[in-house]
Design an enzyme around this catalytic site. Sequence first.
Site, short mmCIF file in Angstrom:
data_model
loop_
_atom_site.label_atom_id
_atom_site.label_comp_id
_atom_site.label_asym_id
_atom_site.label_seq_id
_atom_site.Cartn_x
_atom_site.Cartn_y
_atom_site.Cartn_z
N ARG A 18 15.30 18.18 16.13
CA ARG A 18 15.01 16.75 16.05
C ARG A 18 16.31 15.97 16.04
NH1 ARG A 18 10.99 18.55 17.12
NH2 ARG A 18 8.90 18.34 16.23
N SER A 24 8.16 3.74 17.98
CA SER A 24 8.39 5.13 17.55
C SER A 24 8.53 6.07 18.74
CB SER A 24 7.19 5.58 16.71
OG SER A 24 7.23 6.96 16.50
N HIS A 80 8.38 14.36 5.24
CA HIS A 80 9.60 14.44 6.03
C HIS A 80 10.54 15.55 5.58
CE1 HIS A 80 8.38 10.22 7.08
NE2 HIS A 80 8.40 10.86 8.22
N PHE A 104 13.65 7.75 16.36
CA PHE A 104 13.49 9.19 16.30
C PHE A 104 13.39 9.55 14.80
CE2 PHE A 104 13.37 10.80 20.67
CZ PHE A 104 13.31 9.57 21.28
N TYR A 119 -1.47 7.57 15.87
CA TYR A 119 -0.33 6.77 15.39
C TYR A 119 0.54 6.35 16.59
CZ TYR A 119 4.37 5.91 13.67
OH TYR A 119 5.60 5.37 13.46
N SER A 165 0.84 -1.20 0.00
CA SER A 165 0.00 0.00 0.00
C SER A 165 0.87 1.25 0.00
CB SER A 165 -0.95 0.01 1.20
OG SER A 165 -0.21 -0.01 2.40
N PHE A 211 8.00 -4.27 10.70
CA PHE A 211 7.96 -2.86 10.30
C PHE A 211 6.56 -2.44 9.82
CE2 PHE A 211 12.37 -4.15 9.13
CZ PHE A 211 13.09 -3.20 9.84
N SER A 246 1.67 4.74 9.04
CA SER A 246 2.67 5.55 9.75
C SER A 246 2.58 7.05 9.50
CB SER A 246 4.07 5.05 9.38
OG SER A 246 4.27 5.21 8.01
N LYS A 250 1.29 2.55 18.37
CA LYS A 250 2.61 1.95 18.62
C LYS A 250 2.77 1.60 20.11
CE LYS A 250 4.56 2.12 14.49
NZ LYS A 250 5.12 0.96 13.79
N ARG A 281 3.46 23.75 12.93
CA ARG A 281 2.60 22.62 12.55
C ARG A 281 1.96 22.07 13.83
NH1 ARG A 281 5.43 17.53 9.55
NH2 ARG A 281 6.45 17.37 11.59
N ALA A 282 0.66 21.80 13.75
CA ALA A 282 -0.05 21.32 14.95
C ALA A 282 0.60 20.04 15.47
CB ALA A 282 -1.51 21.05 14.61
N1 UDP Z 1 9.43 20.44 9.07
C1 UDP Z 1 9.40 21.69 8.46
N2 UDP Z 1 8.91 21.76 7.19
C2 UDP Z 1 8.46 20.66 6.50
C3 UDP Z 1 8.51 19.39 7.14
C4 UDP Z 1 9.02 19.33 8.43
O1 UDP Z 1 9.78 22.71 9.05
O2 UDP Z 1 8.00 20.81 5.36
C5 UDP Z 1 9.97 20.33 10.45
C6 UDP Z 1 8.97 19.76 11.44
O3 UDP Z 1 8.21 20.79 12.03
C7 UDP Z 1 9.90 19.08 12.44
C8 UDP Z 1 11.10 18.65 11.61
O4 UDP Z 1 11.04 19.42 10.42
O5 UDP Z 1 10.34 20.00 13.40
C9 UDP Z 1 11.07 17.17 11.24
O6 UDP Z 1 9.80 16.88 10.70
P1 UDP Z 1 9.46 15.48 10.02
O7 UDP Z 1 8.07 15.58 9.49
O8 UDP Z 1 10.55 15.14 9.05
O9 UDP Z 1 9.56 14.42 11.18
P2 UDP Z 1 8.81 14.35 12.61
O10 UDP Z 1 9.72 15.04 13.58
O11 UDP Z 1 7.47 14.99 12.48
O12 UDP Z 1 8.73 12.89 12.87
#
Ligand code: UDP
Length: 315
Positions: free
Chosen positions: A216, A116, A186, A164, A140, A35, A72, A76, A144, A276-277
Amino acid sequence: MTRILVTGGAGYVGSTATAILADRGYEVIVFDDLSMGHADAVDARATLIQGTLLDADALRSALAGCQAVIHFAGKSLVGESVEKPKLYHHVNVDGTHNLLDAMAIHGIDKIVFSSSAATYGQPVDDPITEESVASPTNPYGASKLAIDKMITATGISAISLRYFNVAGAFESSNGWLPERHNPETHLIPLVLRATETNPLKIFGTDWDTKDGTCIRDYVHVVDLIEAHILALGALKPHTHEIVNLGSGGGYSVREVITTAEEILGRPVPAIESPRRAGDPATLVASIVKAKSLLGWVPTRDLKTMISDAVKSQAQ
Ligand code: UDP
């Protein structure tokens, strides 16, 4: 030869595991519903069985002759999980229930599970240890955590690896295995594809961090898979261990962009955007337990992750 069932072995992380396990002489059976994964990402030495975790009979036959499972497979996408919480519970938790039942039928009592950092939710500790409160903030992460608890209750030999931020790519004997998510959410793949007309959105520049952007903990997918192989060897009877996998250090979104600009030799178009929320400001793993229990030390830095991602996307 050890035969291993790799669920989700056609995805980004799972296909990397499959190729590296095959290189190490394991016989790999991949079980994937395709999928999100890609059949062409599955190493030619592995056997691909197309099936879903919701099909108990298919799982039972796929497990024949296996000695262990690396799990895996699962849905996700954090955002999608908020919209479809029951679907996430059904596929991830009920699906893993089916897997554990099928393993019991065959007397297979070894599992390495892809958990996760989302199980922890809004972090109260920096760095986050395996003892930190697990209070997920989305379905999600909740799925997990529910799986981790279900695995503990079965009493089988298990290690849950709490990832992470996984990044980078592996160059297998058949070429690179890139991150190919659709939709892509990502940071690193989005940084690499940002253009003047479609710039990267930096989600929040007013966080309480050194430069105002989120921090991160990025870990190279090859280091991550090395930890899975070490985990297979570290399984102990009737013991379930939880182990964080990160690099033990964090990078801000702006640092990721700057590192990518150095590697690409050009600016990365980016615009400051609202938060981002659900994003916490900082998420960094303590990897003390991974080092002591598995003897694992990640060796690939952010530069390597980004330059491998570039090479894998260029292929
Ligand atoms: N991020 C961002 N712009 C994007 C995508 C991600 O600034 O278009 C930031 C997001 O807010 C986080 C970091 O990059 O702080 C990593 O985000 P990602 O979605 O890769 O992984 P997550 O930490 O959500 O698992």
